[in-house]
Design an enzyme around this catalytic site. Structure first.
Site, short mmCIF file in Angstrom:
data_model
loop_
_atom_site.label_atom_id
_atom_site.label_comp_id
_atom_site.label_asym_id
_atom_site.label_seq_id
_atom_site.Cartn_x
_atom_site.Cartn_y
_atom_site.Cartn_z
CB SER A 120 -32.42 -46.28 -9.72
OG SER A 120 -32.06 -45.64 -8.56
CG HIS A 140 -27.59 -49.08 -8.73
ND1 HIS A 140 -28.48 -50.10 -8.88
CD2 HIS A 140 -28.29 -48.07 -8.14
CE1 HIS A 140 -29.66 -49.73 -8.42
NE2 HIS A 140 -29.56 -48.51 -7.96
CD GLU A 152 -27.47 -53.78 -10.02
OE1 GLU A 152 -28.07 -52.70 -9.80
OE2 GLU A 152 -27.97 -54.68 -10.71
CG ASN A 190 -34.10 -50.86 -9.30
OD1 ASN A 190 -34.64 -51.11 -8.22
ND2 ASN A 190 -33.28 -49.84 -9.45
#
Ligand SMILES: NC(=O)c1ccc[n+]([C@@H]2O[C@H](COP(=O)([O-])OP(=O)(O)OC[C@H]3O[C@@H](n4cnc5c(N)ncnc54)[C@H](O)[C@@H]3O)[C@@H](O)[C@H]2O)c1
Length: 283
Positions: A120, A140, A152, A190
């Protein structure tokens, strides 16, 4: 390169989901865990998630059987077949652990194989230094993997275009949407999500509003399916803090400083749903 044989390292929340989707789409998947009980837990979780898909009429019982037949569980890295063409690592978010796994596999597995990490927040470029930087990439996936549409795809500094193209194609084959992202702290998901959660914690700390009402403003006013404090509880406050620290250290920009309340709650063991208490209490 057309990939058929995949190995997923780690059968926790994310690894189990990743194994499920690859196996559903006909790939042969080796699931590597550390202990028999962890493999059993992963297979139990995979069966449960396939049953849910049957209930929602997304797959047939026959497809469930075919999916399970495509999965080969193994204990330890040495049991992963040498001819594996894609490794997807989904072990705990620990740089040293991930690096040691990739280094060990680099010495054994088919030199043409692509190595991917589901991290992450750890730099793909740094993990790629474990041995094959041009064939190293970030995949991801989002939680829960069988449901969420996005993957991702993170290109490290040395990731080759060929590696990227192969992984993009694989992602489309499992009916997910690949989005290309370059390797910077927090990637996109994130980097956007965590400061949003962190700001909600600052607002709570400053007494701007209550836990429930901060969540209600975001749900009712911004049309999000859940509020940021509920989401933080589900993700784990320790995970949120860890990613804020990655952003803060990576960019050296004070806008990413973690909220002191977030730090205090993690120090007190209030980690969210998994610990029974975070911003809310859980049974
Ligand atoms: N949970 C999420 O919402 C989420 C979302 C996207 C990405 N991620 C990332 O995915 C990765 C995994 O997260 P998770 O939530 O599935 O963690 P988890 O704790 O549920 O699972 C990790 C698993 O890895 C296994 N493991 C550890 N060392 C191993 C080894 N040497 N060999 C084989 N298995 C090993 C553990 O036994 C455990 O089952 C992390 O890098 C995390 O940052 C998590």
């Amino acid at each position: 390169m057309a990939i058929k044989n995949i190995a997923v390292i780690g059968g926790g929340t994310m690894g189990s989901g990743i194994v499920t989707v690859f196996a559903m789409y006909g790939f042969q998947v080796t699931l590597a865990e550390m202990k028999t009980e962890f493999v059993q837990r992963a297979l139990f979780g995979i069966e449960k998630s396939l049953d849910k898909l049957i209930q929602k009429e997304k797959i047939t019982p026959l497809r469930k059987e075919e999916t399970l037949n495509n999965i080969v569980p193994v204990i330890g890295l040495t049991s992963i077949p040498v001819e594996t063409e894609l490794i997807v690592e989904a072990v705990n978010e620990n740089r040293e652990l991930k690096l040691s796994i990739f280094k060990e596999l680099n010495g054994r597995i088919n030199p043409k194989a692509i190595f991917a990490s589901n991290t992450s927040s750890i730099s793909i470029t740094e993990l790629a230094q474990s041995g094959r930087p041009d064939k190293f990439i970030g995949m991801h996936f989002m939680n829960p993997v069988p449901v969420m549409q996005l993957v991702e795809i993170i290109k490290g500094y040395q990731t080759s275009q060929e590696t990227y193209n192969t992984i993009k194609e694989m992602t489309i084959k499992i009916e997910k949407t690949p989005i290309e992202v370059n390797d910077y702290p927090g990637f996109i998901s994130n980097r956007v999500l965590m400061p949003f959660i962190n700001e909600a914690v600052f607002a709570l700390m400053e007494g701007v509003s209550t836990v429930e009402d901060i969540d209600n403003v975001v749900k009712l006013g911004l049309n999000h399916p859940m509020g940021p404090l509920t989401l933080a509880d589900f993700i784990g406050l320790d995970v949120c803090l860890n990613i804020m620290e990655v952003l803060y250290n990576g960019f050296q920009d004070s806008k990413y400083r973690p909220s002191p309340l977030l730090k205090k709650m993690v120090a007190a063991g209030k980690l969210g749903k998994k610990s029974g208490e975070g911003f809310y209490k859980y049974n």
